[in-house]
Design a protein around this motif. Structure first.
Motif, PDB file in Angstrom:
ATOM      1  N   GLN A  61      19.120  36.727  40.801  1.00 39.00           N
ATOM      2  CA  GLN A  61      19.710  37.005  42.100  1.00 39.00           C
ATOM      3  C   GLN A  61      20.957  37.852  41.872  1.00 39.00           C
ATOM      4  O   GLN A  61      21.738  37.580  40.967  1.00 39.00           O
ATOM      5  CB  GLN A  61      20.072  35.710  42.816  1.00 39.00           C
ATOM      6  CG  GLN A  61      18.875  34.888  43.244  1.00 39.00           C
ATOM      7  CD  GLN A  61      19.288  33.664  44.037  1.00 39.00           C
ATOM      8  OE1 GLN A  61      20.415  33.177  43.907  1.00 39.00           O
ATOM      9  NE2 GLN A  61      18.388  33.144  44.850  1.00 39.00           N
ATOM     10  N   ALA A  62      21.130  38.865  42.686  1.00 36.88           N
ATOM     11  CA  ALA A  62      22.285  39.740  42.525  1.00 36.88           C
ATOM     12  C   ALA A  62      22.647  40.355  43.862  1.00 36.88           C
ATOM     13  O   ALA A  62      21.841  40.363  44.805  1.00 36.88           O
ATOM     14  CB  ALA A  62      22.006  40.827  41.482  1.00 36.88           C
ATOM     15  N   VAL A 139      27.206  44.706  41.277  1.00 37.14           N
ATOM     16  CA  VAL A 139      27.209  46.151  41.059  1.00 37.14           C
ATOM     17  C   VAL A 139      27.841  46.837  42.258  1.00 37.14           C
ATOM     18  O   VAL A 139      27.545  46.479  43.414  1.00 37.14           O
ATOM     19  CB  VAL A 139      25.768  46.695  40.865  1.00 37.14           C
ATOM     20  CG1 VAL A 139      25.783  48.212  40.696  1.00 37.14           C
ATOM     21  CG2 VAL A 139      25.093  46.031  39.670  1.00 37.14           C
ATOM     22  N   ILE A 140      28.691  47.815  42.007  1.00 39.43           N
ATOM     23  CA  ILE A 140      29.211  48.695  43.060  1.00 39.43           C
ATOM     24  C   ILE A 140      28.881  50.122  42.658  1.00 39.43           C
ATOM     25  O   ILE A 140      29.204  50.566  41.550  1.00 39.43           O
ATOM     26  CB  ILE A 140      30.726  48.516  43.254  1.00 39.43           C
ATOM     27  CG1 ILE A 140      31.023  47.117  43.823  1.00 39.43           C
ATOM     28  CG2 ILE A 140      31.291  49.592  44.185  1.00 39.43           C
ATOM     29  CD1 ILE A 140      32.500  46.817  44.000  1.00 39.43           C
ATOM     30  N   ILE A 141      28.210  50.835  43.555  1.00 38.84           N
ATOM     31  CA  ILE A 141      27.803  52.218  43.318  1.00 38.84           C
ATOM     32  C   ILE A 141      28.445  53.079  44.392  1.00 38.84           C
ATOM     33  O   ILE A 141      28.243  52.846  45.593  1.00 38.84           O
ATOM     34  CB  ILE A 141      26.273  52.366  43.368  1.00 38.84           C
ATOM     35  CG1 ILE A 141      25.621  51.526  42.260  1.00 38.84           C
ATOM     36  CG2 ILE A 141      25.865  53.827  43.249  1.00 38.84           C
ATOM     37  CD1 ILE A 141      24.110  51.473  42.348  1.00 38.84           C
ATOM     38  N   LEU A 142      29.221  54.070  43.980  1.00 42.22           N
ATOM     39  CA  LEU A 142      29.898  54.950  44.929  1.00 42.22           C
ATOM     40  C   LEU A 142      29.300  56.349  44.851  1.00 42.22           C
ATOM     41  O   LEU A 142      29.368  57.007  43.814  1.00 42.22           O
ATOM     42  CB  LEU A 142      31.401  55.001  44.636  1.00 42.22           C
ATOM     43  CG  LEU A 142      32.146  53.664  44.722  1.00 42.22           C
ATOM     44  CD1 LEU A 142      33.627  53.863  44.437  1.00 42.22           C
ATOM     45  CD2 LEU A 142      31.948  53.014  46.095  1.00 42.22           C
ATOM     46  N   ASP A 143      28.715  56.768  45.950  1.00 47.42           N
ATOM     47  CA  ASP A 143      28.124  58.112  46.063  1.00 47.42           C
ATOM     48  C   ASP A 143      28.768  58.784  47.266  1.00 47.42           C
ATOM     49  O   ASP A 143      28.131  59.029  48.291  1.00 47.42           O
ATOM     50  CB  ASP A 143      26.605  57.997  46.223  1.00 47.42           C
ATOM     51  CG  ASP A 143      25.908  59.348  46.126  1.00 47.42           C
ATOM     52  OD1 ASP A 143      26.589  60.344  45.812  1.00 47.42           O
ATOM     53  OD2 ASP A 143      24.695  59.411  46.395  1.00 47.42           O
ATOM     54  N   ASN A 174      31.839  38.650  37.003  1.00 50.54           N
ATOM     55  CA  ASN A 174      31.911  38.822  35.558  1.00 50.54           C
ATOM     56  C   ASN A 174      30.703  39.630  35.082  1.00 50.54           C
ATOM     57  O   ASN A 174      29.576  39.405  35.545  1.00 50.54           O
ATOM     58  CB  ASN A 174      31.935  37.463  34.858  1.00 50.54           C
ATOM     59  CG  ASN A 174      33.253  36.751  35.076  1.00 50.54           C
ATOM     60  OD1 ASN A 174      34.273  37.380  35.348  1.00 50.54           O
ATOM     61  ND2 ASN A 174      33.244  35.436  34.969  1.00 50.54           N
ATOM     62  N   ASN A 175      30.942  40.564  34.179  1.00 55.16           N
ATOM     63  CA  ASN A 175      29.906  41.475  33.668  1.00 55.16           C
ATOM     64  C   ASN A 175      29.403  42.447  34.732  1.00 55.16           C
ATOM     65  O   ASN A 175      28.361  43.067  34.555  1.00 55.16           O
ATOM     66  CB  ASN A 175      28.718  40.701  33.081  1.00 55.16           C
ATOM     67  CG  ASN A 175      29.136  39.763  31.967  1.00 55.16           C
ATOM     68  OD1 ASN A 175      29.894  40.151  31.079  1.00 55.16           O
ATOM     69  ND2 ASN A 175      28.673  38.518  32.023  1.00 55.16           N
ATOM     70  N   TYR A 219      30.553  58.357  36.305  1.00 54.49           N
ATOM     71  CA  TYR A 219      31.514  57.504  35.609  1.00 54.49           C
ATOM     72  C   TYR A 219      31.021  56.061  35.671  1.00 54.49           C
ATOM     73  O   TYR A 219      30.615  55.575  36.737  1.00 54.49           O
ATOM     74  CB  TYR A 219      32.891  57.592  36.278  1.00 54.49           C
ATOM     75  CG  TYR A 219      33.593  58.912  36.066  1.00 54.49           C
ATOM     76  CD1 TYR A 219      34.281  59.176  34.888  1.00 54.49           C
ATOM     77  CD2 TYR A 219      33.563  59.906  37.043  1.00 54.49           C
ATOM     78  CE1 TYR A 219      34.936  60.386  34.685  1.00 54.49           C
ATOM     79  CE2 TYR A 219      34.198  61.131  36.849  1.00 54.49           C
ATOM     80  CZ  TYR A 219      34.885  61.360  35.662  1.00 54.49           C
ATOM     81  OH  TYR A 219      35.518  62.566  35.469  1.00 54.49           O
ATOM     82  N   VAL A 220      31.060  55.378  34.548  1.00 53.34           N
ATOM     83  CA  VAL A 220      30.574  54.003  34.467  1.00 53.34           C
ATOM     84  C   VAL A 220      31.663  53.119  33.890  1.00 53.34           C
ATOM     85  O   VAL A 220      32.239  53.428  32.845  1.00 53.34           O
ATOM     86  CB  VAL A 220      29.312  53.901  33.586  1.00 53.34           C
ATOM     87  CG1 VAL A 220      28.767  52.468  33.588  1.00 53.34           C
ATOM     88  CG2 VAL A 220      28.241  54.886  34.048  1.00 53.34           C
ATOM     89  N   MET A 221      31.946  52.008  34.588  1.00 51.84           N
ATOM     90  CA  MET A 221      32.947  51.052  34.132  1.00 51.84           C
ATOM     91  C   MET A 221      32.400  49.637  34.276  1.00 51.84           C
ATOM     92  O   MET A 221      31.772  49.317  35.271  1.00 51.84           O
ATOM     93  CB  MET A 221      34.233  51.168  34.954  1.00 51.84           C
ATOM     94  CG  MET A 221      35.095  52.356  34.610  1.00 51.84           C
ATOM     95  SD  MET A 221      36.253  52.792  35.937  1.00 51.84           S
ATOM     96  CE  MET A 221      35.393  54.150  36.700  1.00 51.84           C
ATOM     97  N   GLU A 222      32.644  48.816  33.265  1.00 54.27           N
ATOM     98  CA  GLU A 222      32.297  47.396  33.346  1.00 54.27           C
ATOM     99  C   GLU A 222      33.537  46.615  33.798  1.00 54.27           C
ATOM    100  O   GLU A 222      34.670  47.064  33.603  1.00 54.27           O
ATOM    101  CB  GLU A 222      31.844  46.881  31.984  1.00 54.27           C
ATOM    102  CG  GLU A 222      30.802  47.766  31.291  1.00 54.27           C
ATOM    103  CD  GLU A 222      29.474  47.837  32.011  1.00 54.27           C
ATOM    104  OE1 GLU A 222      29.186  46.935  32.831  1.00 54.27           O
ATOM    105  OE2 GLU A 222      28.718  48.797  31.764  1.00 54.27           O
ATOM    106  N   LYS A 223      33.322  45.442  34.388  1.00 56.34           N
ATOM    107  CA  LYS A 223      34.467  44.630  34.800  1.00 56.34           C
ATOM    108  C   LYS A 223      35.337  44.316  33.605  1.00 56.34           C
ATOM    109  O   LYS A 223      34.850  43.921  32.558  1.00 56.34           O
ATOM    110  CB  LYS A 223      34.011  43.326  35.460  1.00 56.34           C
ATOM    111  CG  LYS A 223      35.189  42.431  35.829  1.00 56.34           C
ATOM    112  CD  LYS A 223      34.886  41.469  36.933  1.00 56.34           C
ATOM    113  CE  LYS A 223      36.159  40.712  37.310  1.00 56.34           C
ATOM    114  NZ  LYS A 223      36.011  39.920  38.508  1.00 56.34           N
TER     115      LYS A 223
END
Length: 224
Positions: A61-62, A139-143, A174-175, A219-223
Motif C-alpha cells: 500500500q502506498a 512518493v512526490i512527483i513534480l511535473d 521514511n524511505n 532530479y531525484v532525492m530520497e527522504k
C-alpha cells in the motif's frame, strides 16, 4: 498534413494564455505562445513516472502525490507500475486542464482519471504539500512549469527553495522519494541543494524514444 487546430483556451494565474491544440493525431499545450508539452514528445514524462515509483515494492500500500496533470503521461507511467493498493493524488492548478483531459484528451490519457486509484483536484500543489500531514506520502512527483524555473506560476518557485525542500521532506514517509522534472540543469537549484547538503542525483531522459541525445533532466532525492 492538417493545419494546427486550437481546441480550447484558459488563463494561467499569471494571466498568460493557456492553449490546447491538435495537429494531426497529436496534442499540445502552450503557455503564452511557448510550447509547454506535446504528446509526441513525452518520453521524459514517462521516465519521470517510472523513476518516481521504482522503489515501491509489489503489492504494498502506498500514497503518491503528483503535481501537474498536463497531458497525463506522468500519471499513465505511474499507473502502469503500481499495484491496485496504491493511491494517487493529482494537483493541477489550472482547472481547465482537468476538464480538457476529461473531454478532448479522454482517448489520450484522460480516461485514466476514471481509475479508482486516482483522485484529481484543482488546487495549488505547493499549498497541498505545505499543509499536508507529516509522513503522509511515499512518493512526490513534480511535473510543473519548466522545473525549478517557474514559467507558468511564480508561486511554484517556493517549492524549490530550501524551505520548500524541507517541507517536502517532512511530508514524505521514511524511505520516501521526490522526483522533479526539469527542462534542463538548473544551477541555482543545485547550488541551493549543495549549500544545505541535500543529497540528490540526476537522470537524463531522452525527449522521445529513439532520440540520439537527452535534453531534459530529472532530479531525484530520497527522504533525508
Amino acid at each position: 498534413m492538417k493545419p494546427r487546430v486550437s481546441l480550447a483556451t484558459a488563463k494561467a494565474r499569471n494571466g498568460l494564455e493557456v492553449l490546447l491544440y491538435q495537429h494531426d493525431d497529436a496534442f499540445g499545450i502552450s503557455i503564452g505562445g511557448k510550447e509547454l508539452m506535446h504528446s509526441k514528445v513525452s518520453a521524459s514524462e514517462i521516465c519521470l513516472g517510472e523513476i518516481g515509483v521504482e522503489n515501491l515494492v509489489d503489492g504494498m500500500q502506498a500514497h503518491i502525490l503528483i503535481g501537474g496533470l498536463g497531458l497525463g503521461f506522468t500519471l499513465k507511467s505511474v499507473l502502469d507500475h503500481i499495484s491496485p493498493l496504491v493511491k494517487v493524488d493529482i494537483f493541477e492548478i489550472i482547472p481547465e486542464i482537468i476538464n480538457w483531459n476529461k473531454t478532448f484528451l479522454y482517448n489520450l490519457n484522460g480516461a485514466l482519471l476514471d481509475d479508482s486509484r486516482v483522485s484529481v483536484v484543482s488546487a495549488d500543489v505547493s499549498d497541498a504539500i505545505f499543509n499536508a500531514e507529516p509522513s503522509c506520502y511515499d512518493v512526490i512527483i513534480l511535473d510543473l512549469d519548466n522545473g525549478p524555473v517557474a514559467m507558468v506560476d511564480e508561486n511554484n518557485a517556493k517549492l524549490y527553495s530550501y524551505s520548500g525542500i524541507k517541507s517536502i521532506n517532512r511530508t514524505l514517509k521514511n524511505n520516501g522519494r521526490l522526483a522533479i522534472w526539469s527542462a534542463g540543469p538548473d544551477l541555482n537549484f543545485e547550488n541551493i541543494l549543495k549549500a544545505h547538503s541535500v543529497r540528490y542525483c540526476t537522470v537524463k531522459p531522452k525527449v522521445y524514444r529513439g532520440a540520439k541525445r537527452a535534453r531534459h533532466l530529472i532530479y531525484v532525492m530520497e527522504k533525508q
